[in-house]
Design a protein around this motif. Structure first.
Motif, short mmCIF file in Angstrom:
data_model
loop_
_atom_site.label_atom_id
_atom_site.label_comp_id
_atom_site.label_asym_id
_atom_site.label_seq_id
_atom_site.Cartn_x
_atom_site.Cartn_y
_atom_site.Cartn_z
N UNK A 22 0.81 -1.39 -0.06
CA UNK A 22 0.08 0.01 -0.04
C UNK A 22 0.75 1.21 0.06
N UNK A 23 1.96 1.27 0.77
CA UNK A 23 2.81 2.49 0.82
C UNK A 23 3.55 2.58 -0.55
N UNK A 24 4.17 1.47 -1.30
CA UNK A 24 4.57 1.58 -2.55
C UNK A 24 3.68 2.09 -3.82
N UNK A 29 1.77 6.62 -6.75
CA UNK A 29 0.66 7.65 -7.37
C UNK A 29 1.10 9.06 -7.18
N UNK A 30 1.95 9.36 -6.00
CA UNK A 30 2.40 10.75 -5.71
C UNK A 30 3.42 11.04 -6.67
N UNK A 31 4.20 10.22 -7.01
CA UNK A 31 5.37 10.37 -8.12
C UNK A 31 4.96 10.37 -9.37
N UNK A 32 3.87 9.66 -9.69
CA UNK A 32 3.07 10.00 -11.11
C UNK A 32 2.42 11.29 -11.21
N UNK A 33 1.69 11.75 -10.24
CA UNK A 33 1.21 13.14 -10.45
C UNK A 33 2.38 14.20 -10.27
N UNK A 59 10.71 8.80 2.30
CA UNK A 59 11.13 8.70 3.80
C UNK A 59 10.00 8.84 4.87
N UNK A 60 9.07 9.64 4.33
CA UNK A 60 7.82 9.99 5.03
C UNK A 60 6.74 8.60 5.11
N UNK A 61 6.78 8.15 3.69
CA UNK A 61 6.15 6.66 4.03
C UNK A 61 6.89 5.59 4.81
N UNK A 62 8.13 5.57 4.78
CA UNK A 62 9.03 4.52 5.36
C UNK A 62 8.71 4.90 6.77
N UNK A 63 8.62 6.16 7.22
CA UNK A 63 8.20 6.60 8.53
C UNK A 63 6.94 6.01 9.30
N UNK A 91 11.71 10.47 12.40
CA UNK A 91 11.85 10.28 11.11
C UNK A 91 10.74 11.06 10.02
N UNK A 92 9.64 10.95 10.69
CA UNK A 92 8.54 11.68 10.06
C UNK A 92 8.84 13.28 10.17
N UNK A 93 8.98 13.78 11.25
CA UNK A 93 9.42 15.13 11.52
C UNK A 93 10.61 15.66 10.37
#
Length: 356
Positions: A22-24, A29-33, A59-63, A91-93
């Motif tokens: 789901x994260x991938x 999707x974000x990269x595509x847009x 890294x946000x998705x990794x967090x 990591x998110x911050x």
């Protein structure tokens, strides 16, 4: 490996794989847009913008993945839940801060690239450059400070310590405030320069009797490049509190003057004709102003002012030097008797005449 998968619950493994997938998918999707709108002329992104955005997003998705319970269940480390969540929060911050800083740089480059400071009429471009250079530093410092504060406040022990320190440090805060008053005033002066813009990047100024151009503007100081390649470092409050000359505040064109001191019997019409001839023979003149006037009459000479215009101050300087030299040469060759001089009148007295 077989032993590891035998001891791991199948539901945790499936949940982890589903979370990762789901994260991938969300990242794709974000990269595509981003790529799609980055290629659109309406939203054209500068080179390297996708790389600057995609890395912190990853890294946000990794967090988010690190925070998921399925990861702890998969590796059978449920008792380390605190450290996984704390690592995910930090990591998110950091990733969000990284993303905001990169977005700030991209936004600046998009706006600044629409203006060229190398053109003749570059007033608007210099205004934009000055505003964005200073505002970028302000926003970067603000974002970093807020991010550091958010990381520290995520630890309860540090948060409690901070509350107790703030509660008992009222007097110390007042002392520090008075000590930092000058520094705060300097920073506020830098912000005021960015908004009011008494100076801009590449402005021609006279500061402390020195002629130069504004090379760099920061929150605390301004660098003036002097004509002989020296650098004058001036605190930002100077341009708010003290008067100075700005030769390119609204436009770069400027008037130049040449003063001559001649005898009373000089031919003003001949000088006017020669001035016009000199100006027409050079590309330094912008063909706007051509005036020769008598501005003062003194006991032994008259003051003559030649007024001319040029596209900018360096050109005006070269034009003044040229006109001064040519007019002096003209007087030397055609009206040498008109060069200013002191006269002494000798008269014989009546007594001396009678005795002789």
């Amino acid at each position: 490996m077989n032993t590891f998968f035998d001891t791991v619950p199948k539901s945790a493994l499936y949940l982890f794989l589903a979370s990762t997938l789901g994260i991938l998918i969300a990242y794709w999707v974000v990269s595509f847009f981003i790529k799609k709108y980055g290629k659109d002329p309406k939203y054209l992104l500068p080179n390297g913008a996708f790389r600057k955005i995609s890395r912190p997003i990853l890294f946000i998705f990794l967090s988010i993945l690190i925070r998921s319970q399925s990861l702890r269940t998969l590796f059978q480390v449920e008792h380390h839940e605190y450290w996984f969540k704390k690592t995910s929060t930090i990591l998110f911050i950091v990733s969000v801060t990284w993303l905001l800083l990169n977005l700030l740089k991209i936004a600046k480059s998009i706006v600044v690239n629409n203006y060229d400071v190398n053109v003749k009429n570059n007033l608007k471009a210099r205004q934009i450059y000055t505003q964005f250079n200073i505002l970028e530093r302000i926003l970067m410092i603000t974002i970093i400070i807020l991010a550091a504060g958010a990381v520290l406040m995520s630890f309860e022990s540090i948060r409690d310590l901070g509350v107790s320190i703030f509660a008992s440090a009222g007097v110390a805060g007042i002392i520090i405030g008075f000590s930092a008053q000058k520094m705060i005033g300097t920073v506020l002066a830098g912000i005021q320069i960015a908004i009011a813009q008494p100076i801009k990047i590449d402005d021609v100024v006279i500061v402390e009797g020195e002629w130069g151009r504004i090379e760099e503007i920061t929150l605390t100081y301004v660098v003036v490049k002097i004509w002989d390649k020296r650098r004058l470092i001036v605190p930002t409050p100077y341009f708010i509190e003290k008067p100075f000359q700005n030769w390119t505040k609204t436009s770069s064109d400027i008037l130049g003057t040449v003063f001559l001191y001649t005898d009373y019997n000089v031919s003003f019409d001949a000088l006017r004709e020669e001035l016009t001839k000199i100006l027409n023979s050079t590309d330094l003149w912008d063909k706007e102003v051509n005036v020769l006037q008598v501005t003062e009459s003194k006991q032994n000479s008259v003051e003559i002012r030649a007024l001319m215009s040029a596209k900018d101050s360096p050109t005006a300087w070269d034009l003044r030097v040229l006109v001064r030299e040519k007019l002096i040469t003209f007087l030397q060759q055609n009206y040498p008797e008109s060069i200013a001089r002191n006269r002494v009148l000798l008269e014989k007295s009546t007594d001396n005449n009678n005795n002789s």
